[in-house]
Design a protein around this motif. Structure first.
Motif, PDB file in Angstrom:
ATOM      1  N   LYS A 139     -15.206  -1.826  -3.468  1.00 27.09           N
ATOM      2  CA  LYS A 139     -15.547  -0.559  -2.813  1.00 27.09           C
ATOM      3  C   LYS A 139     -14.319   0.067  -2.163  1.00 27.09           C
ATOM      4  CE  LYS A 139     -20.364  -1.618  -1.654  1.00 27.09           C
ATOM      5  NZ  LYS A 139     -21.284  -1.826  -0.531  1.00 27.09           N
ATOM      6  N   ALA A 140     -13.494  -0.754  -1.516  1.00 27.99           N
ATOM      7  CA  ALA A 140     -12.299  -0.237  -0.854  1.00 27.99           C
ATOM      8  C   ALA A 140     -11.340   0.381  -1.871  1.00 27.99           C
ATOM      9  CB  ALA A 140     -11.608  -1.347  -0.075  1.00 27.99           C
ATOM     10  N   MET A 141     -11.147  -0.288  -2.999  1.00 25.22           N
ATOM     11  CA  MET A 141     -10.262   0.236  -4.045  1.00 25.22           C
ATOM     12  C   MET A 141     -10.801   1.558  -4.593  1.00 25.22           C
ATOM     13  SD  MET A 141      -7.693  -1.907  -4.650  1.00 25.22           S
ATOM     14  CE  MET A 141      -7.238  -2.030  -6.349  1.00 25.22           C
ATOM     15  N   LYS A 142     -12.128   1.636  -4.759  1.00 19.48           N
ATOM     16  CA  LYS A 142     -12.744   2.868  -5.269  1.00 19.48           C
ATOM     17  C   LYS A 142     -12.466   4.030  -4.325  1.00 19.48           C
ATOM     18  CE  LYS A 142     -16.978   4.136  -4.559  1.00 19.48           C
ATOM     19  NZ  LYS A 142     -18.404   4.294  -4.436  1.00 19.48           N
ATOM     20  N   TRP A 143     -12.648   3.800  -3.020  1.00 18.03           N
ATOM     21  CA  TRP A 143     -12.457   4.883  -2.062  1.00 18.03           C
ATOM     22  C   TRP A 143     -10.986   5.242  -1.890  1.00 18.03           C
ATOM     23  CZ3 TRP A 143     -15.788   8.335  -0.841  1.00 18.03           C
ATOM     24  CH2 TRP A 143     -17.135   8.042  -0.929  1.00 18.03           C
ATOM     25  N   THR A 186      -5.537   1.532  12.222  1.00 20.47           N
ATOM     26  CA  THR A 186      -6.119   0.196  12.376  1.00 20.47           C
ATOM     27  C   THR A 186      -6.753  -0.274  11.078  1.00 20.47           C
ATOM     28  OG1 THR A 186      -6.585   0.752  14.674  1.00 20.47           O
ATOM     29  CG2 THR A 186      -7.652  -1.203  13.790  1.00 20.47           C
ATOM     30  N   ALA A 187      -7.459   0.618  10.399  1.00 21.29           N
ATOM     31  CA  ALA A 187      -8.074   0.254   9.123  1.00 21.29           C
ATOM     32  C   ALA A 187      -7.003  -0.099   8.097  1.00 21.29           C
ATOM     33  CB  ALA A 187      -8.947   1.392   8.613  1.00 21.29           C
ATOM     34  N   LYS A 188      -5.890   0.614   8.131  1.00 26.10           N
ATOM     35  CA  LYS A 188      -4.797   0.326   7.202  1.00 26.10           C
ATOM     36  C   LYS A 188      -4.237  -1.073   7.445  1.00 26.10           C
ATOM     37  CE  LYS A 188      -1.937   3.608   6.034  1.00 26.10           C
ATOM     38  NZ  LYS A 188      -0.855   4.607   6.036  1.00 26.10           N
ATOM     39  N   SER A 189      -4.086  -1.452   8.711  1.00 24.41           N
ATOM     40  CA  SER A 189      -3.562  -2.791   8.995  1.00 24.41           C
ATOM     41  C   SER A 189      -4.555  -3.872   8.570  1.00 24.41           C
ATOM     42  CB  SER A 189      -3.193  -2.934  10.470  1.00 24.41           C
ATOM     43  OG  SER A 189      -4.334  -2.950  11.276  1.00 24.41           O
ATOM     44  N   LEU A 190      -5.854  -3.611   8.723  1.00 18.68           N
ATOM     45  CA  LEU A 190      -6.856  -4.582   8.282  1.00 18.68           C
ATOM     46  C   LEU A 190      -6.891  -4.681   6.757  1.00 18.68           C
ATOM     47  CD1 LEU A 190      -9.798  -3.851  10.735  1.00 18.68           C
ATOM     48  CD2 LEU A 190      -8.241  -5.797  10.759  1.00 18.68           C
ATOM     49  N   LEU A 191      -6.764  -3.551   6.073  1.00 13.62           N
ATOM     50  CA  LEU A 191      -6.723  -3.568   4.609  1.00 13.62           C
ATOM     51  C   LEU A 191      -5.477  -4.307   4.121  1.00 13.62           C
ATOM     52  CD1 LEU A 191      -7.874   0.079   3.845  1.00 13.62           C
ATOM     53  CD2 LEU A 191      -9.146  -2.002   3.346  1.00 13.62           C
ATOM     54  N   ARG A 192      -4.380  -4.137   4.832  1.00 13.63           N
ATOM     55  CA  ARG A 192      -3.146  -4.843   4.478  1.00 13.63           C
ATOM     56  C   ARG A 192      -3.318  -6.347   4.692  1.00 13.63           C
ATOM     57  NH1 ARG A 192       0.365  -2.049   7.518  1.00 13.63           N
ATOM     58  NH2 ARG A 192       0.700  -0.551   5.863  1.00 13.63           N
ATOM     59  N   LYS A 193      -3.959  -6.720   5.802  1.00 16.09           N
ATOM     60  CA  LYS A 193      -4.181  -8.134   6.109  1.00 16.09           C
ATOM     61  C   LYS A 193      -5.076  -8.793   5.060  1.00 16.09           C
ATOM     62  CE  LYS A 193      -4.834  -9.233  10.468  1.00 16.09           C
ATOM     63  NZ  LYS A 193      -5.448  -9.513  11.786  1.00 16.09           N
ATOM     64  N   ALA A 194      -6.046  -8.046   4.544  1.00 12.70           N
ATOM     65  CA  ALA A 194      -6.958  -8.577   3.531  1.00 12.70           C
ATOM     66  C   ALA A 194      -6.351  -8.549   2.132  1.00 12.70           C
ATOM     67  CB  ALA A 194      -8.260  -7.784   3.543  1.00 12.70           C
ATOM     68  N   GLY A 195      -5.208  -7.880   1.972  1.00 17.82           N
ATOM     69  CA  GLY A 195      -4.548  -7.822   0.675  1.00 17.82           C
ATOM     70  C   GLY A 195      -5.025  -6.701  -0.227  1.00 17.82           C
ATOM     71  N   VAL A 196      -5.850  -5.820   0.291  1.00 16.83           N
ATOM     72  CA  VAL A 196      -6.400  -4.737  -0.528  1.00 16.83           C
ATOM     73  C   VAL A 196      -5.341  -3.676  -0.811  1.00 16.83           C
ATOM     74  CG1 VAL A 196      -8.135  -2.902  -0.604  1.00 16.83           C
ATOM     75  CG2 VAL A 196      -8.725  -5.133   0.310  1.00 16.83           C
ATOM     76  N   LEU A 197      -4.526  -3.338   0.179  1.00 11.88           N
ATOM     77  CA  LEU A 197      -3.510  -2.302  -0.028  1.00 11.88           C
ATOM     78  C   LEU A 197      -2.483  -2.725  -1.066  1.00 11.88           C
ATOM     79  CD1 LEU A 197      -2.695  -0.651   3.411  1.00 11.88           C
ATOM     80  CD2 LEU A 197      -3.862   0.319   1.465  1.00 11.88           C
ATOM     81  N   ALA A 198      -2.096  -3.989  -1.055  1.00  8.39           N
ATOM     82  CA  ALA A 198      -1.131  -4.474  -2.046  1.00  8.39           C
ATOM     83  C   ALA A 198      -1.705  -4.350  -3.454  1.00  8.39           C
ATOM     84  CB  ALA A 198      -0.754  -5.917  -1.748  1.00  8.39           C
ATOM     85  N   LYS A 199      -2.976  -4.720  -3.618  1.00  7.43           N
ATOM     86  CA  LYS A 199      -3.618  -4.597  -4.930  1.00  7.43           C
ATOM     87  C   LYS A 199      -3.736  -3.135  -5.350  1.00  7.43           C
ATOM     88  CE  LYS A 199      -6.299  -8.825  -4.743  1.00  7.43           C
ATOM     89  NZ  LYS A 199      -7.626  -9.427  -4.698  1.00  7.43           N
ATOM     90  N   TYR A 200      -4.018  -2.270  -4.389  1.00  3.96           N
ATOM     91  CA  TYR A 200      -4.141  -0.844  -4.699  1.00  3.96           C
ATOM     92  C   TYR A 200      -2.804  -0.279  -5.177  1.00  3.96           C
ATOM     93  CZ  TYR A 200      -4.602   4.167  -4.011  1.00  3.96           C
ATOM     94  OH  TYR A 200      -4.585   5.524  -4.199  1.00  3.96           O
ATOM     95  N   HIS A 201      -1.725  -0.621  -4.482  1.00  3.61           N
ATOM     96  CA  HIS A 201      -0.407  -0.114  -4.876  1.00  3.61           C
ATOM     97  C   HIS A 201       0.037  -0.697  -6.215  1.00  3.61           C
ATOM     98  CE1 HIS A 201       0.127   2.266  -1.348  1.00  3.61           C
ATOM     99  NE2 HIS A 201       0.011   1.232  -0.531  1.00  3.61           N
ATOM    100  N   GLU A 202      -0.347  -1.932  -6.501  1.00  5.42           N
ATOM    101  CA  GLU A 202      -0.040  -2.528  -7.804  1.00  5.42           C
ATOM    102  C   GLU A 202      -0.785  -1.809  -8.926  1.00  5.42           C
ATOM    103  OE1 GLU A 202       2.010  -5.003  -8.985  1.00  5.42           O
ATOM    104  OE2 GLU A 202       2.941  -4.844  -7.006  1.00  5.42           O
ATOM    105  N   SER A 203      -2.029  -1.423  -8.659  1.00  8.01           N
ATOM    106  CA  SER A 203      -2.821  -0.762  -9.699  1.00  8.01           C
ATOM    107  C   SER A 203      -2.331   0.661  -9.965  1.00  8.01           C
ATOM    108  CB  SER A 203      -4.299  -0.738  -9.310  1.00  8.01           C
ATOM    109  OG  SER A 203      -4.508   0.133  -8.218  1.00  8.01           O
ATOM    110  N   LYS A 204      -1.652   1.270  -8.992  1.00  5.79           N
ATOM    111  CA  LYS A 204      -1.139   2.626  -9.174  1.00  5.79           C
ATOM    112  C   LYS A 204       0.104   2.655 -10.056  1.00  5.79           C
ATOM    113  CE  LYS A 204      -0.830   5.638  -5.976  1.00  5.79           C
ATOM    114  NZ  LYS A 204      -0.548   6.364  -4.745  1.00  5.79           N
TER     115      LYS A 204
END
Length: 88
Positions: A55-59, A69-87
């Motif tokens: 869901k996070a990747m979709k949004w 704060t949400a960005k730091s939590l997404l980074r901690k969970a590894g979602v932002l790294a996966k998102y940037h890799e997919s781009k």
């Protein structure tokens, strides 16, 4: 409609936990939201962080901007790294 990924405060007085939600940027903090994508409980030891990556990747792909704060939590969970890799 500009969407934001941000935290929604829940819980009792002096015992908060937060839900990570997607909401319209004009909506109040604890008001109307579009979708819940996870939760964060800083009072537990260790802190509990649960984010639905799909869901996070979709949004993020549709242009939702996370708060600081949400960005730091997404980074901690590894979602932002996966998102940037997919781009790439």
């Amino acid at each position: 409609m500009a969407t934001k990924i941000r935290l929604r405060r829940m819980g009792a007085k002096k015992n908060p936990f937060y839900r990570l939600i997607v909401a319209d940027s004009n909506a109040p903090r604890d008001g109307r939201f579009i979708e819940e994508i996870g939760f964060y409980d800083p009072t537990k030891q260790p802190e509990v962080l649960n984010i639905d990556e799909e869901k996070a990747m979709k949004w993020l792909a549709t242009g939702a901007q996370p708060s600081d704060t949400a960005k730091s939590l997404l980074r901690k969970a590894g979602v932002l790294a996966k998102y940037h890799e997919s781009k790439k």
